[in-house]
Design a protein around this motif. Structure first.
Motif, short mmCIF file in Angstrom:
data_model
loop_
_atom_site.label_atom_id
_atom_site.label_comp_id
_atom_site.label_asym_id
_atom_site.label_seq_id
_atom_site.Cartn_x
_atom_site.Cartn_y
_atom_site.Cartn_z
N SER A 133 12.74 85.62 -2.14
CA SER A 133 11.37 85.23 -2.49
C SER A 133 10.33 86.23 -2.01
CB SER A 133 11.05 83.85 -1.89
OG SER A 133 11.09 83.89 -0.47
N HIS A 134 10.64 87.01 -0.96
CA HIS A 134 9.69 87.97 -0.42
C HIS A 134 10.43 89.28 -0.12
CE1 HIS A 134 7.61 84.16 0.27
NE2 HIS A 134 6.48 84.84 0.36
N LEU A 181 4.32 92.54 3.68
CA LEU A 181 5.25 91.51 3.21
C LEU A 181 4.67 90.90 1.94
CD1 LEU A 181 7.82 89.84 3.69
CD2 LEU A 181 6.43 88.25 5.02
N ALA A 182 5.30 91.16 0.81
CA ALA A 182 4.79 90.72 -0.49
C ALA A 182 5.71 89.65 -1.06
CB ALA A 182 4.68 91.90 -1.45
N PRO A 210 14.63 93.41 1.37
CA PRO A 210 14.46 91.95 1.25
C PRO A 210 14.06 91.33 2.57
CG PRO A 210 16.79 92.51 1.31
CD PRO A 210 16.04 93.81 1.24
N TYR A 211 13.21 90.32 2.50
CA TYR A 211 12.80 89.56 3.69
C TYR A 211 13.81 88.44 3.93
CZ TYR A 211 10.26 86.17 6.52
OH TYR A 211 9.90 85.27 7.49
N TYR A 215 16.74 86.82 10.11
CA TYR A 215 16.70 88.07 10.85
C TYR A 215 15.28 88.49 11.23
CZ TYR A 215 21.33 88.39 8.67
OH TYR A 215 22.59 88.15 8.23
N ASP A 216 14.31 88.17 10.37
CA ASP A 216 12.95 88.70 10.54
C ASP A 216 11.97 87.72 11.16
OD1 ASP A 216 13.97 90.90 9.27
OD2 ASP A 216 13.22 90.35 7.29
N SER A 217 12.27 86.42 11.16
CA SER A 217 11.32 85.43 11.64
C SER A 217 11.73 84.96 13.04
CB SER A 217 11.25 84.23 10.69
OG SER A 217 10.42 83.22 11.23
N PRO A 218 10.90 85.18 14.08
CA PRO A 218 11.25 84.69 15.41
C PRO A 218 11.38 83.19 15.50
CG PRO A 218 9.50 86.33 15.52
CD PRO A 218 9.68 85.98 14.07
#
Length: 436
Positions: A133-134, A181-182, A210-211, A215-218
């Motif tokens: 999605s992002h 982040l789009a 890819p977001y 992995y990317d969100s604390p």
């Protein structure tokens, strides 16, 4: 006071004046040096461009070829030549009014078409990306104007206060790289359609990734790490202390056993049954008091222990331990502005046709390219102006001047007052081009 003391006071005041004058002179010299440095850089660039246009083939033949390092050696030393994979086609064509963060203007949209020179089949490189999605977009700040940078900068949200450049997202950096982040709307062939963007048209894109929240969100990592702790705590609690439901089951079992005759046809006396039920009630009351004491003692241990982690169980980290930000991000000195539209501006904006309207083109009315309709354009304008897109210089030195910015195919004229921004006029970009 003695004459000698009066003389000392005069000398001190004279020295202070001299120090003040010297500080001003040093400041002037620094400004002159900065101006001379910028002028020198411009002259060097103009000389280089002039030399590149002239024919120096004969000189190149006489000179020995410069030593070239292998691609592997250059990569090991961090010297790489970046090649854009594509260029952004955005609803923002100018720096003025472009959001500083992607979340400022939700309806903002852009398209990224991969270059054929990078991949023979660009659409093959996008296979599987539609499942996300992002995406992260790594790009270049190509409109900086110059490559100068400083160790401390003045973020617009801090209203003139200086902080280190690496604690901000300033475009003026040693390496003018940007990260955003789009939202990924759709993929058609070799073109990626994005929204929630903060990039202007023509931005060179170096890479996309890819977001992945895991992995990317604390916050996601915090939930995943705390689940084993919560399961372990519940297992320990159920093993060491029976719950109220378990005690009620045991109470029913005692009653059923007491009421059921044994093999000799005898039942338990009522006195034994009453003693067993009373004992269960005492155990229930004791356990409730024990749980209360454990909860209070755990709270005291958290207050006394700065880490807030108990010693007899594995640590369960919270979100604050993962993600912390500067206080001025959530509570900046610059407040959000109220956005108003004059009746004339509302009529101008209503003249724009939606993007997806079918039928023959109407020549006398403008049409949006990225925005769907005038209502979405109004939301985008409110998002841009509520965050006060002016620089600190314009905010302090040019308060009474008009502000212009371009959104999609509309050019907006507005002015800023005390705590508000008012849109005065909305004209199509083609009108302005014909007028000039």
């Amino acid at each position: 006071m003695s004459p000698a003391c009066d003389c000392c006071v005069e000398h001190v005041s004279t020295l202070k004046r001299q120090v003040s004058v010297m500080r001003k002179e040093i400041k002037n010299l620094r400004q002159m040096l900065d101006t001379a440095t910028r002028t020198h850089r411009k002259h060097i660039l103009s000389i280089q461009s002039a030399l590149s246009k002239t024919s120096v083939q004969g000189l190149e033949k006489d000179l020995p070829p410069p030593p070239t390092a292998s691609p592997q050696e250059a990569l090991e030393h961090g010297n790489i030549q970046t090649i854009p994979i594509g260029y952004i086609s955005s609803c923002f064509s100018m720096k003025n009014g472009t959001p500083r963060q992607p979340t400022v203007c939700g309806p903002s949209r852009a398209e990224l078409r991969l270059k054929q020179s990078v991949f023979n089949n660009p659409e093959h490189a996008l296979v599987g990306l539609e499942q996300y999605s992002h995406v992260w977009v790594i790009f270049l700040f190509h409109k900086n104007g110059h490559m100068s940078y400083k160790a401390k900068v003045k973020p617009p949200r801090l209203d003139g206060q200086r902080v280190g450049v690496y604690s901000t997202r300033s475009p003026h950096r040693p390496n003018a790289l940007g990260l955003t982040l789009a939202k990924l709307d759709k993929i058609i062939g070799d073109t990626i359609h994005l929204s929630d963007i903060d990039m202007i048209a023509g931005t060179p894109v170096l890479d996309i990734k890819p977001y992945i929240p895991e992995y990317d969100s604390p916050s996601t990592r915090m939930r995943d790490d705390c689940e084993p702790c919560q399961q372990l705590d519940s297992a320990r609690l159920s093993a060491n202390h029976p719950t109220e439901a378990q005690l009620n089951v045991k109470k029913i079992a005692v009653k059923s056993v007491a009421d059921t005759p044994n093999k000799d046809g005898c039942q338990f006396p009522n006195s034994l049954q009453g003693d067993a039920l009373a004992m269960l009630e005492e155990v229930k009351a004791y356990l409730s008091q024990s749980d209360f004491r454990q909860a209070s003692s755990a709270g005291k241990r958290r207050d006394s222990d700065p880490s807030g982690v108990e010693q007899d169980q594995p640590p369960c980290y919270r979100e604050e331990a993962y993600s912390t930000i500067a206080g001025w991000i959530r509570e900046p000195p610059v407040a959000s502005l109220e956005v108003r539209f004059t009746p004339h501006a509302e009529r101008d904006l209503a003249q724009f046709l939606p993007t997806e309207q079918s039928g023959p083109p109407v020549s006398d009315r403008p049409r949006f390219k990225f925005l769907r309709n005038s209502e979405e354009a109004a939301v985008a304008i409110r998002g841009v102006l509520s965050a006060d897109p002016r620089s600190v210089y314009r905010r302090t030195r040019c308060k009474d001047k008009l502000f212009f910015f371009t959104l999609d195919s509309a050019d907006i004229t507005c002015w800023f007052g005390q705590g508000f921004a008012e849109v005065l006029q909305v004209r199509p970009v083609q009108y302005l081009m014909e007028a000039t």
